[in-house]
Design an enzyme around this catalytic site. Structure first.
Site, PDB file in Angstrom:
ATOM      1  N   LYS A  55       0.837  -1.215   0.000  1.00 22.98           N
ATOM      2  CA  LYS A  55       0.000   0.000   0.000  1.00 22.98           C
ATOM      3  C   LYS A  55       0.865   1.256   0.000  1.00 22.98           C
ATOM      4  CE  LYS A  55      -1.535   1.528   4.110  1.00 22.98           C
ATOM      5  NZ  LYS A  55      -1.179   2.895   4.465  1.00 22.98           N
ATOM      6  N   ASN A  56       1.887   1.273   0.874  1.00 16.26           N
ATOM      7  CA  ASN A  56       2.655   2.511   1.022  1.00 16.26           C
ATOM      8  C   ASN A  56       3.634   2.766  -0.128  1.00 16.26           C
ATOM      9  OD1 ASN A  56       1.233   3.069   3.285  1.00 16.26           O
ATOM     10  ND2 ASN A  56       2.845   2.483   4.739  1.00 16.26           N
ATOM     11  N   ARG A  64      -4.525  10.689   4.964  1.00 17.82           N
ATOM     12  CA  ARG A  64      -3.450  11.688   5.016  1.00 17.82           C
ATOM     13  C   ARG A  64      -2.518  11.606   3.808  1.00 17.82           C
ATOM     14  NH1 ARG A  64      -1.909  14.276   9.152  1.00 17.82           N
ATOM     15  NH2 ARG A  64       0.151  14.199   8.231  1.00 17.82           N
ATOM     16  N   CYS A 112      -4.201  12.725  13.280  1.00 16.50           N
ATOM     17  CA  CYS A 112      -4.841  11.412  13.154  1.00 16.50           C
ATOM     18  C   CYS A 112      -4.598  10.632  14.432  1.00 16.50           C
ATOM     19  CB  CYS A 112      -4.348  10.668  11.927  1.00 16.50           C
ATOM     20  SG  CYS A 112      -2.801   9.847  12.142  1.00 16.50           S
ATOM     21  N   ARG A 152       1.174  14.404  13.234  1.00 10.77           N
ATOM     22  CA  ARG A 152       1.596  14.196  11.844  1.00 10.77           C
ATOM     23  C   ARG A 152       1.537  15.470  11.000  1.00 10.77           C
ATOM     24  NH1 ARG A 152      -0.747   8.693   9.605  1.00 10.77           N
ATOM     25  NH2 ARG A 152       1.144   8.767   8.358  1.00 10.77           N
ATOM     26  N   PRO A 153       2.376  16.444  11.359  1.00 11.22           N
ATOM     27  CA  PRO A 153       2.404  17.693  10.574  1.00 11.22           C
ATOM     28  C   PRO A 153       2.998  17.477   9.187  1.00 11.22           C
ATOM     29  CG  PRO A 153       4.173  17.670  12.194  1.00 11.22           C
ATOM     30  CD  PRO A 153       3.360  16.427  12.434  1.00 11.22           C
ATOM     31  N   ILE A 154       2.818  18.474   8.297  1.00 13.25           N
ATOM     32  CA  ILE A 154       3.426  18.396   6.958  1.00 13.25           C
ATOM     33  C   ILE A 154       4.381  19.576   6.744  1.00 13.25           C
ATOM     34  CG2 ILE A 154       1.630  17.030   5.825  1.00 13.25           C
ATOM     35  CD1 ILE A 154       0.680  19.846   4.653  1.00 13.25           C
ATOM     36  N   ASP A 155       4.835  20.161   7.862  1.00 17.30           N
ATOM     37  CA  ASP A 155       5.697  21.347   7.764  1.00 17.30           C
ATOM     38  C   ASP A 155       6.950  21.099   6.921  1.00 17.30           C
ATOM     39  OD1 ASP A 155       6.248  19.603   9.987  1.00 17.30           O
ATOM     40  OD2 ASP A 155       7.797  21.013  10.631  1.00 17.30           O
ATOM     41  N   LEU A 156       7.501  19.887   6.998  1.00 19.55           N
ATOM     42  CA  LEU A 156       8.744  19.621   6.263  1.00 19.55           C
ATOM     43  C   LEU A 156       8.500  19.582   4.751  1.00 19.55           C
ATOM     44  CD1 LEU A 156      10.244  16.875   8.629  1.00 19.55           C
ATOM     45  CD2 LEU A 156      10.771  19.320   8.590  1.00 19.55           C
ATOM     46  N   LEU A 204       8.605   7.168  16.661  1.00 20.06           N
ATOM     47  CA  LEU A 204       8.143   7.964  15.509  1.00 20.06           C
ATOM     48  C   LEU A 204       6.850   8.731  15.752  1.00 20.06           C
ATOM     49  CD1 LEU A 204      10.052   5.719  13.908  1.00 20.06           C
ATOM     50  CD2 LEU A 204       9.241   7.196  12.101  1.00 20.06           C
ATOM     51  N   ARG A 224      -8.421  -0.487   5.234  1.00 18.88           N
ATOM     52  CA  ARG A 224      -7.634   0.541   4.528  1.00 18.88           C
ATOM     53  C   ARG A 224      -6.319  -0.030   4.002  1.00 18.88           C
ATOM     54  NH1 ARG A 224      -6.916   5.922   7.760  1.00 18.88           N
ATOM     55  NH2 ARG A 224      -5.657   6.158   5.895  1.00 18.88           N
TER      56      ARG A 224
HETATM   57  C1  EPZ Z   1       4.614   6.918   6.339  1.00 16.91           C
HETATM   58  O1  EPZ Z   1       3.876   7.981   6.933  1.00 16.91           O
HETATM   59  C2  EPZ Z   1       3.681   5.739   6.244  1.00 16.91           C
HETATM   60  N1  EPZ Z   1       2.563   6.114   5.411  1.00 16.91           N
HETATM   61  C3  EPZ Z   1       3.221   5.329   7.629  1.00 16.91           C
HETATM   62  O2  EPZ Z   1       2.442   4.157   7.504  1.00 16.91           O
HETATM   63  C4  EPZ Z   1       4.456   5.005   8.487  1.00 16.91           C
HETATM   64  O3  EPZ Z   1       4.046   4.731   9.800  1.00 16.91           O
HETATM   65  C5  EPZ Z   1       5.415   6.198   8.491  1.00 16.91           C
HETATM   66  O4  EPZ Z   1       5.746   6.584   7.123  1.00 16.91           O
HETATM   67  C6  EPZ Z   1       6.720   5.923   9.222  1.00 16.91           C
HETATM   68  O5  EPZ Z   1       7.355   4.820   8.646  1.00 16.91           O
HETATM   69  C7  EPZ Z   1       2.686   6.065   4.086  1.00 16.91           C
HETATM   70  O6  EPZ Z   1       3.710   5.712   3.534  1.00 16.91           O
HETATM   71  C8  EPZ Z   1       1.485   6.417   3.297  1.00 16.91           C
HETATM   72  P1  EPZ Z   1       6.750  10.386   8.138  1.00 16.91           P
HETATM   73  P2  EPZ Z   1       4.418   9.472   6.846  1.00 16.91           P
HETATM   74  O7  EPZ Z   1       6.534  11.658   7.402  1.00 16.91           O
HETATM   75  O8  EPZ Z   1       5.205   9.624   5.602  1.00 16.91           O
HETATM   76  C9  EPZ Z   1       7.276  13.681  11.533  1.00 16.91           C
HETATM   77  C10 EPZ Z   1       0.610   2.746   7.933  1.00 16.91           C
HETATM   78  O9  EPZ Z   1       0.156   2.165   8.956  1.00 16.91           O
HETATM   79  N2  EPZ Z   1       7.027  14.691  10.485  1.00 16.91           N
HETATM   80  O10 EPZ Z   1       7.898   9.541   7.744  1.00 16.91           O
HETATM   81  O11 EPZ Z   1       3.278  10.370   7.079  1.00 16.91           O
HETATM   82  C11 EPZ Z   1       6.032  12.833  11.809  1.00 16.91           C
HETATM   83  O12 EPZ Z   1       5.115  13.461  12.653  1.00 16.91           O
HETATM   84  C12 EPZ Z   1       1.092   4.169   7.986  1.00 16.91           C
HETATM   85  O13 EPZ Z   1       0.649   2.199   6.815  1.00 16.91           O
HETATM   86  C13 EPZ Z   1       7.093  16.035  10.792  1.00 16.91           C
HETATM   87  O14 EPZ Z   1       7.340  16.417  11.940  1.00 16.91           O
HETATM   88  O15 EPZ Z   1       5.411   9.525   8.074  1.00 16.91           O
HETATM   89  C14 EPZ Z   1       6.666  11.595  12.399  1.00 16.91           C
HETATM   90  O16 EPZ Z   1       6.952  11.801  13.738  1.00 16.91           O
HETATM   91  C15 EPZ Z   1       0.792   4.865   9.260  1.00 16.91           C
HETATM   92  N3  EPZ Z   1       6.854  16.951   9.798  1.00 16.91           N
HETATM   93  C16 EPZ Z   1       7.994  11.468  11.616  1.00 16.91           C
HETATM   94  O17 EPZ Z   1       8.238  12.774  11.084  1.00 16.91           O
HETATM   95  C17 EPZ Z   1       6.585  16.564   8.509  1.00 16.91           C
HETATM   96  O18 EPZ Z   1       6.401  17.457   7.654  1.00 16.91           O
HETATM   97  C18 EPZ Z   1       7.971  10.480  10.473  1.00 16.91           C
HETATM   98  O19 EPZ Z   1       6.805  10.707   9.670  1.00 16.91           O
HETATM   99  C19 EPZ Z   1       6.541  15.206   8.199  1.00 16.91           C
HETATM  100  C20 EPZ Z   1       6.769  14.274   9.200  1.00 16.91           C
END
Ligand code: EPZ
Length: 420
Positions: free
Chosen positions: A22-23, A92, A116, A121-125, A329, A399
């Protein structure tokens, strides 16, 4: 609404075929926004999240032909660049259209995904990186409004934290940007690697694939031709079935996988006393005399994945001794603990750590799924719990797991899907 009814305890046997990831599929579907041709994607997992993203593309004006495990997407005539709240709020990962839409059209509006169950789970980065590439970004009425009238320009992005969808978004933005983009501290997850490889196959020059520094040479808005390709196997689905074999202490072969994506998971199972027979595209988990307690810290790939934390925490309830699980995480990814406690698990939570005391005899009860991986963890617990467990709110499970109950039935579990 559906729920799952499981009667335990159970033993499993036989083999299970793993579906596409999926991912990996989600960014690769968003990637079709960069193509000038109709793109064929094979080995697609037939799960709700995939249908949601496909619907989003279709709302944007793409032509979509979705059959069970294959989708053909043509974004050539797309004109709408607004990803609306009604879809983004349900998933998301919809944020993955931000990078490609902006780099192709020079403007887009994408609803902010919001928090969620597993954390903020911010998107600031994602946004900061796009700004570095020349985007003007504002947030209005719950939407990210992004503009880059003269197109995005290559930049040197240093991610403060490793982000999986953040890396994917910027790779896609960089593919059509003008000039060279360097991403330092990029995610190494196999799903990101596949995205880069498919783009490379489409003629985008990318150096450093699979390393923490990616260099992408953009086409300056020239769309690319993408050949048909197949989604990689789902390492989290595979890991979940490995845990199913382990928690029921049964011999099960997990087929159609890439064992090299599962090394952290395999190594933990070995530390717990299980023997694994690893072949090029399968792993057989063999029973053990006694399950040993372990310590686990979730981290980015290639370390132990957060998406396997709930399943291993559940497995640890059946280990002899005390296991310590640290979630690094997501700040709120222990919601399954209180549900496991309803089944009799002895778990103490403190901040981002869980102490699991084993081995306990679990007893069936009604429990509620809180997120995708938590749902599968409750199913695992139910297979060793004595009596009947009803797992409610399994829309979370739908999902991301392809026909979980059918695959488990084939392995011998007493599990059925019922209506509330
Ligand atoms: C991906 O989410 C996966 N989703 C998640 O899988 C998975 O748990 C996660 O990576 C970690 O491996 C998809 O691939 C669709 P991140 P993602 O951005 O990309 C912080 C599942 O069950 N962060 O790597 O959203 C964030 O809050 C799902 O299949 C910021 O602070 O995760 C987290 O603490 C759930 N700012 C860390 O980074 C940002 O702009 C890693 O998040 C982005 C992230």
């Amino acid at each position: 609404m559906d729920y799952l009814q499981i009667v335990g305890p159970t033993k499993l046997s036989g083999s299970v075929d793993i579906s596409g990831a999926k991912n990996a599929a989600l960014p690769l579907i968003a990637m079709t926004l960069l193509a000038k041709n109709e793109v064929t994607i094979n080995n697609l997992p037939n799960v709700v999240d995939i249908k949601t993203l496909v619907k989003l593309l279709s709302n944007l004006g793409a032509t979509v032909d979705l059959k069970k495990e294959t989708v053909k997407i043509d974004t050539c005539c797309l004109t709408n660049t607004k990803a609306t709240y009604d879809i983004v709020k349900t998933m998301r990962a919809s944020i993955l259209v931000l990078g490609p839409l902006l780099s192709r059209f020079g403007h887009c509006e994408v609803s902010l995904p919001g928090g969620c169950a597993i954390g903020q789970r911010p998107i600031d980065l994602h946004l900061k990186a796009l700004e570095q590439m020349g985007a003007e970004i504002s947030i209005e009425a719950g939407y990210v409004l992004a503009k880059a009238p003269d197109g995005l320009k290559g930049a040197h992005i240093v991610f403060d934290k490793i982000t999986v969808t953040g890396t994917a978004n910027i790779v896609m933005a960089a593919a059509l940007a003008k000039g060279k983009t360097i991403i330092t501290n990029a995610a190494l997850e196999p799903e990101v690697v596949q995205l880069c490889e498919v783009l490379k196959g489409a003629g985008i020059s990318i150096d450093g694939i699979g390393s923490s520094e990616l260099t992408i040479y953009g086409t300056d808005r020239r769309l690319v031709e993408i050949e048909p390709f197949e989604i990689i196997p789902d390492r989290i689905e595979a890991g979940t079935y490995m845990c199913a074999a382990a928690i029921t202490n049964s011999e099960v072969t997990i087929n159609k996988i890439r064992p090299e994506h599962l090394e952290a998971v395999s190594s933990k199972l070995e530390q717990m006393g299980f023997t694994l027979d690893v072949k090029p595209s399968s792993i057989t988990v063999k029973p053990t005399k006694s399950i040993k307690a372990v310590d686990i810290i979730t981290q980015e790939f290639p370390a132990f994945p957060t998406d396997m934390q709930a399943q291993f925490l559940t497995l640890c309830t059946q280990a002899d001794g005390v296991s310590l699980i640290e979630e690094r995480l997501f700040e709120n990814r222990f919601m399954h603990v209180s549900e496991l406690q309803r089944l009799g698990a002895d778990i103490k939570l403190k901040g981002n750590s869980a102490t699991v005391i084993g081995k306990v005899k679990l007893v069936g009860a009604d429990v509620m799924a809180t997120d995708l991986r938590a749902s599968s963890a409750l199913v695992l617990a139910a297979m060793v719990a004595k009596g009947t467990t009803n797992v409610h709110r399994i829309y979370h499970l739908d999902r991301g797991y392809v026909e979980l109950e059918k695959k488990l039935q084939k392995l011998g579990a007493n599990i059925k899907r019922l209506k509330e």
